[in-house]
Structures are given as C-alpha cells and as structure tokens.
Design a protein around this motif. Structure first.
Motif: not given
Lengths: 257, 81
Positions: B14-18, B20, B40, B43
């Motif tokens: 689920s992470g969509v960190d800048g 990453m 998901t 994402t």
C-alpha cells in the motif's frame, strides 16, 4: 483543471524525500497534470514556532502563480492573530494548524479561538490527520495523529467555520461526517489522499454515502507519489461531473479566490 | 539486498511514499524488481506510472514482465511459452 489541496514544500525531518523544492513540486505537478497546488511549509510543522516558515511560504507563492499558500498558525504562541491577518491579505488558500505536532490540545480553547479567527477571516482551516503511514514512521516520531473528535469539536464551535481535512481514511471520515449535523457536514471537505481507491470500495462508498461535493483532490506530494490520487480516480466508475467537482470545483467552494 | 543477488523484490503493497522506488532501485537494481499490486491496484498502478518517468523503456519492460519471465518456470507466462 486539477487542484491539489495537499502538497508540501521543504524537507521532511524523518527520512530522505526527493523532490521537496518548489521547482521539484512543480515538476511533479507537470508530470501528472496538476494545475494548481495548495502548499504547506513542511519542516515548519516540527518547528517550535511553525509560523516562522510562513514568510518563505508567502514569498514562494508570490513568485509562482500555480501555488497557493497554506500558512501555519500556532494558536498558543504570541501574535498568532497576525499570521491570520497576513494570510488573509496575501490571498492564502487556507490556514493550517497541526495541534498534536505542536503539543497542544487539538480541541482545546486555543484551537477553538483559531477556528473563530478562520471564520472571521473567511479562510478555511486545514487539518492533517497524519503525514506518514504509521508502519513506516521513524521510531522517535511518536506524535499522536489528529483525533476525529477534535474535528467534530471544532466544526461545532463556530457556525461559519469551514474545515478541509487531509490524509483522513474512510473510518475517520465516517466518524466525523455521520457524527455531525447536516449543517456542520456542509462545511467540511475531505481530501482523497488517504482514502483507498479501487478495487477497495472505500472511495466509491464514501462518494455514494456522503456525496462527491464533500471531497477534494489531494496528493500529499512529495511525501507520496501524486500518481496514486490520479490512479484511484481513473480506476473509479465516476461521472465526469463528479470527477470535476473533486478535482477542482469543490476546492473553489472551500476556498474561493 | 545488495549482497543477496538471488533475492527479487516485488513492488506490491500500500505504500506510495516519495523516494521509495528510488531507494528500491538503488538497493536491488532494475534487474531484480518485479511488478505486483497485492490487489491494491491503485497503489500498484501509481508506482508503475511513476516508474515510466524514471526508467528507460527497456528497463521498464524488465520490471513490467521480463524479470518475471526470467525467474518463474518456463511457460508461466504467454511470452515464455
């Protein structure tokens, strides 16, 4: 037309984040087709006086017409009212406060005073539930997230106050919306940054139960990839009219120019 | 990750960190990334869209399917049949 109500400029204190300069945020906007962004001075959230970042923020937005400022107000520090006056005179999109990060009561008397000042200045108050996923926060980053009850307390505190809440998930939104009167709910807007898109049904359900007029487009960039907010709208079965409302029209209602 | 070349990384979650994906590319290299969405899809699709901007077309193809074709048994995908 697409307005991102939840963008940040400046370094993040807890991890390396690329693309935090104004120029890089503009490049990110160009990459995904965002016309305008409401920007927060990100490092200021963790400063003892977050209002010290406002001068730079106003200067940045004065140079770039695609940016609108969301200056910070810490309502327990002296002269906070001057930040409200300046925001009003400089055409800010909203005022923001991050009470749990400031170490103050999120529904206390100081926040209620700020809510009243926002109403008097005809500026929405922006509140952010979280900045990062709790699973990935730095071990020393232990600040509580914004509680839902504080939003209910504040929206109830003044009949003219408008609030834009960013980074809220479905549970938070439902807790506040369905705990509010219809008149209170009409003064609340939710950005879609932290709401699950398809195939999860969170965003779809919220649009059906609460209505598209209450949602605004936000990305959380550059802490998050702005592509995500676009992708969840692209994957959704949604009318062109509803999408237009979310992507820019509702933001214009929350904060007319 | 750098010291274990037989480990591959998928991009699901689920992470969509800048930052990453840049960190992932730096640690594992483009030849050890495979695309996945963990259902998901918003994402997963977002990450793929971002990679389109930071990778060359041949590298993007590796992440999209060529790496998977290389590591899974022959016949697992139409391209390798």
């Amino acid at each position: 037309m697409r307005t991102d109500v939840s963008a940040f400029v400046g370094a993040y204190p807890w991890r390396k984040v690329p693309g935090t300069s104004p120029e890089a945020v503009l490049a990110g906007m160009d990459r995904v087709g965002i016309d305008e962004a409401w920007i927060t001075h990100l490092p200021g959230v963790w400063w003892r006086d977050p209002m010290e970042g406002n001068a730079w923020l106003h200067e940045t937005t004065s140079r770039e017409p695609r940016f609108r400022a969301v200056p910070a107000v810490h309502p327990e520090l002296p002269h906070w009212d001057e930040a409200v006056t300046e925001a009003r005179s400089r055409g800010a999109a909203a005022l923001r406060a991050d009470p749990t990060w400031y170490g103050i009561d999120p529904g206390g008397s100081a926040m209620v005073s700020l809510a009243a000042a926002c109403a008097d200045a005809d500026l929405p108050l922006m509140l952010t539930v979280r900045f990062e996923d709790g699973r990935q926060r730095h071990p020393n980053d232990r600040t509580d997230e914004l509680p839902a009850w504080a939003v209910r307390r504040l929206i109830r505190s003044n009949p003219r106050l408008r609030i834009v809440v960013t980074h809220a998930d479905r549970g938070f939104i439902e807790e506040v919306h369905f705990g509010a009167t219809p008149a209170e709910a009409e003064r609340l807007w939710w950005d879609i940054t932290w709401v699950w898109g398809p195939p999860e049904d969170h965003l779809e359900t919220l649009l059906q139960t609460i209505g598209p007029e209450r949602f605004v487009f936000g990305t959380g960039q550059p802490l998050r990839l702005p592509e995500n907010s676009i992708a969840k709208l692209d994957l959704l079965t949604i009318s062109g009219e509803a999408r237009e409302r979310i992507e820019f029209a509702n933001a214009g209602v929350a904060s007319p120019r | 990750m750098r010291s274990v070349p037989n480990v591959f990384v998928d991009l699901s979650g689920s992470g969509v960190d800048g930052g990453m994906l840049e960190a992932c590319l730096n640690a594992a290299g483009v030849e050890r990334l495979v695309w996945g969405c963990d259902l998901t899809i918003d994402t997963g699709w977002a990450k793929l869209r971002y990679l389109e901007h930071i990778l060359t077309a041949p590298d993007l193809d590796q992440v999209r399917f060529r790496n998977a074709v290389r590591i899974f048994p022959s016949g697992s995908f139409p391209e390798s049949a």
